[in-house]
Motif scaffolding. Sequence first.
Motif, PDB file in Angstrom:
ATOM      1  N   GLN A  22       0.806  -1.222   0.000  1.00 27.22           N
ATOM      2  CA  GLN A  22       0.000   0.000   0.000  1.00 27.22           C
ATOM      3  C   GLN A  22       0.836   1.268   0.000  1.00 27.22           C
ATOM      4  O   GLN A  22       0.357   2.320  -0.395  1.00 27.22           O
ATOM      5  N   CYS A  23       2.104   1.180   0.413  1.00 24.71           N
ATOM      6  CA  CYS A  23       2.969   2.367   0.394  1.00 24.71           C
ATOM      7  C   CYS A  23       3.074   2.954  -1.010  1.00 24.71           C
ATOM      8  O   CYS A  23       3.347   4.147  -1.167  1.00 24.71           O
ATOM      9  N   LEU A  24       2.834   2.136  -2.036  1.00 24.03           N
ATOM     10  CA  LEU A  24       2.958   2.632  -3.401  1.00 24.03           C
ATOM     11  C   LEU A  24       1.783   3.511  -3.828  1.00 24.03           C
ATOM     12  O   LEU A  24       1.800   4.054  -4.921  1.00 24.03           O
ATOM     13  N   THR A  25       0.791   3.678  -2.953  1.00 26.03           N
ATOM     14  CA  THR A  25      -0.246   4.660  -3.259  1.00 26.03           C
ATOM     15  C   THR A  25       0.247   6.070  -2.935  1.00 26.03           C
ATOM     16  O   THR A  25      -0.304   7.045  -3.420  1.00 26.03           O
ATOM     17  N   SER A  26       1.319   6.157  -2.130  1.00 27.70           N
ATOM     18  CA  SER A  26       1.889   7.473  -1.818  1.00 27.70           C
ATOM     19  C   SER A  26       3.321   7.634  -2.317  1.00 27.70           C
ATOM     20  O   SER A  26       3.892   8.708  -2.223  1.00 27.70           O
ATOM     21  N   ILE A  27       3.914   6.563  -2.840  1.00 24.19           N
ATOM     22  CA  ILE A  27       5.260   6.601  -3.410  1.00 24.19           C
ATOM     23  C   ILE A  27       5.162   6.083  -4.841  1.00 24.19           C
ATOM     24  O   ILE A  27       4.594   5.030  -5.087  1.00 24.19           O
ATOM     25  N   ASP A  28       5.719   6.809  -5.764  1.00 23.52           N
ATOM     26  CA  ASP A  28       5.680   6.415  -7.175  1.00 23.52           C
ATOM     27  C   ASP A  28       6.520   5.154  -7.385  1.00 23.52           C
ATOM     28  O   ASP A  28       7.699   5.118  -7.023  1.00 23.52           O
ATOM     29  N   ILE A  29       5.924   4.130  -7.976  1.00 19.42           N
ATOM     30  CA  ILE A  29       6.659   2.892  -8.242  1.00 19.42           C
ATOM     31  C   ILE A  29       7.900   3.155  -9.091  1.00 19.42           C
ATOM     32  O   ILE A  29       8.908   2.451  -8.964  1.00 19.42           O
ATOM     33  N   ALA A  30       7.869   4.191  -9.927  1.00 24.25           N
ATOM     34  CA  ALA A  30       9.024   4.509 -10.767  1.00 24.25           C
ATOM     35  C   ALA A  30      10.220   4.958  -9.932  1.00 24.25           C
ATOM     36  O   ALA A  30      11.354   4.916 -10.410  1.00 24.25           O
ATOM     37  N   ALA A  31       9.987   5.357  -8.686  1.00 22.05           N
ATOM     38  CA  ALA A  31      11.070   5.780  -7.791  1.00 22.05           C
ATOM     39  C   ALA A  31      11.512   4.670  -6.839  1.00 22.05           C
ATOM     40  O   ALA A  31      12.409   4.869  -6.029  1.00 22.05           O
ATOM     41  N   LEU A  32      10.898   3.505  -6.950  1.00 20.99           N
ATOM     42  CA  LEU A  32      11.204   2.393  -6.047  1.00 20.99           C
ATOM     43  C   LEU A  32      12.534   1.756  -6.444  1.00 20.99           C
ATOM     44  O   LEU A  32      12.670   1.249  -7.560  1.00 20.99           O
ATOM     45  N   PRO A  33      13.517   1.754  -5.556  1.00 22.59           N
ATOM     46  CA  PRO A  33      14.806   1.155  -5.931  1.00 22.59           C
ATOM     47  C   PRO A  33      14.722  -0.362  -6.030  1.00 22.59           C
ATOM     48  O   PRO A  33      13.971  -1.014  -5.303  1.00 22.59           O
ATOM     49  N   VAL A  54       0.849  -5.036  -5.850  1.00 19.71           N
ATOM     50  CA  VAL A  54       1.314  -3.692  -6.137  1.00 19.71           C
ATOM     51  C   VAL A  54       0.119  -2.841  -6.577  1.00 19.71           C
ATOM     52  O   VAL A  54      -0.470  -3.101  -7.628  1.00 19.71           O
ATOM     53  N   PRO A  55      -0.243  -1.834  -5.771  1.00 12.72           N
ATOM     54  CA  PRO A  55      -1.337  -0.945  -6.187  1.00 12.72           C
ATOM     55  C   PRO A  55      -0.818   0.146  -7.128  1.00 12.72           C
ATOM     56  O   PRO A  55      -0.005   0.975  -6.743  1.00 12.72           O
ATOM     57  N   VAL A  91      -1.285  -6.895  -9.557  1.00 14.79           N
ATOM     58  CA  VAL A  91      -1.525  -5.459  -9.434  1.00 14.79           C
ATOM     59  C   VAL A  91      -3.004  -5.154  -9.269  1.00 14.79           C
ATOM     60  O   VAL A  91      -3.876  -5.859  -9.769  1.00 14.79           O
ATOM     61  N   GLU A  92      -3.229  -4.095  -8.522  1.00 12.38           N
ATOM     62  CA  GLU A  92      -4.534  -3.442  -8.471  1.00 12.38           C
ATOM     63  C   GLU A  92      -4.314  -2.107  -9.153  1.00 12.38           C
ATOM     64  O   GLU A  92      -3.334  -1.421  -8.885  1.00 12.38           O
ATOM     65  N   THR A  93      -5.191  -1.762 -10.074  1.00 14.97           N
ATOM     66  CA  THR A  93      -4.996  -0.527 -10.821  1.00 14.97           C
ATOM     67  C   THR A  93      -6.321   0.205 -11.001  1.00 14.97           C
ATOM     68  O   THR A  93      -7.396  -0.378 -10.843  1.00 14.97           O
ATOM     69  N   ASP A  94      -6.205   1.475 -11.317  1.00 14.23           N
ATOM     70  CA  ASP A  94      -7.392   2.286 -11.576  1.00 14.23           C
ATOM     71  C   ASP A  94      -7.706   2.366 -13.067  1.00 14.23           C
ATOM     72  O   ASP A  94      -8.579   3.118 -13.484  1.00 14.23           O
ATOM     73  N   LEU A  95      -7.020   1.567 -13.866  1.00 16.13           N
ATOM     74  CA  LEU A  95      -7.305   1.545 -15.303  1.00 16.13           C
ATOM     75  C   LEU A  95      -8.694   0.969 -15.570  1.00 16.13           C
ATOM     76  O   LEU A  95      -9.113   0.029 -14.891  1.00 16.13           O
ATOM     77  N   PRO A  96      -9.381   1.480 -16.580  1.00 17.95           N
ATOM     78  CA  PRO A  96     -10.638   0.849 -16.996  1.00 17.95           C
ATOM     79  C   PRO A  96     -10.356  -0.539 -17.565  1.00 17.95           C
ATOM     80  O   PRO A  96      -9.230  -0.828 -17.988  1.00 17.95           O
ATOM     81  N   PRO A  97     -11.368  -1.409 -17.590  1.00 17.77           N
ATOM     82  CA  PRO A  97     -11.154  -2.806 -17.980  1.00 17.77           C
ATOM     83  C   PRO A  97     -10.393  -3.020 -19.283  1.00 17.77           C
ATOM     84  O   PRO A  97      -9.484  -3.853 -19.341  1.00 17.77           O
ATOM     85  N   LYS A  98     -10.713  -2.277 -20.317  1.00 15.60           N
ATOM     86  CA  LYS A  98     -10.059  -2.483 -21.619  1.00 15.60           C
ATOM     87  C   LYS A  98      -8.557  -2.183 -21.536  1.00 15.60           C
ATOM     88  O   LYS A  98      -7.737  -2.941 -22.052  1.00 15.60           O
ATOM     89  N   GLU A  99      -8.191  -1.104 -20.861  1.00 13.43           N
ATOM     90  CA  GLU A  99      -6.775  -0.750 -20.722  1.00 13.43           C
ATOM     91  C   GLU A  99      -6.048  -1.707 -19.783  1.00 13.43           C
ATOM     92  O   GLU A  99      -4.873  -2.031 -19.996  1.00 13.43           O
TER      93      GLU A  99
END
Length: 158
Positions: A22-33, A54-55, A91-99
């Motif tokens: 859940q920390c990745l809801t406040s930290i960008d995964i792109a910055a995760l070492p 991974v959210p 992953v849990e994502t906020d993408l719509p189903p098609k994406e």
Amino acid sequence: MQAQVQKITAETGVPVWHLDMQCLTSIDIAALPESLMKAVCQALVAVDAEAVEVPLMEASSLLDVSMREQRIAALRQFMQVAATAGIALAVETDLPPKEYKTLLEQCPTLGVVYDVGNSAGMGYEIDKEFAAYGTRLRNVHLKDKKKGGQTVPIVTGK
């Protein structure tokens, strides 16, 4: 911490299956070492867990088109680290189903975490979601949420 988890698991017989990052809801995964990705996976191996969740929402949202490529690259890196450790990644994502389906087609080993409340809150339709990625389901989060709103007590959202 791992020793405590192992002790409690042994005492209760209740296994740890997944770790929800859940920390990745406040930290960008792109910055995760990568070192943190490895440490998480090693810790999960130590407690006989199966998967890391991974959210990809809020700070790691794939709806932010300007950051999508960097976040998917970080996700792929995490997938490689997890696979090397023998840990599944979902992953849990906020993408719509098609994406979301498109993301899964690009990442064939990726699993799905389905959050009932978040999907309802985003106005997604469960039949379209399950048609798009139901076969990749690894875990379900049960909660309730009003469309466009906050989490509410179960069965009170509409």
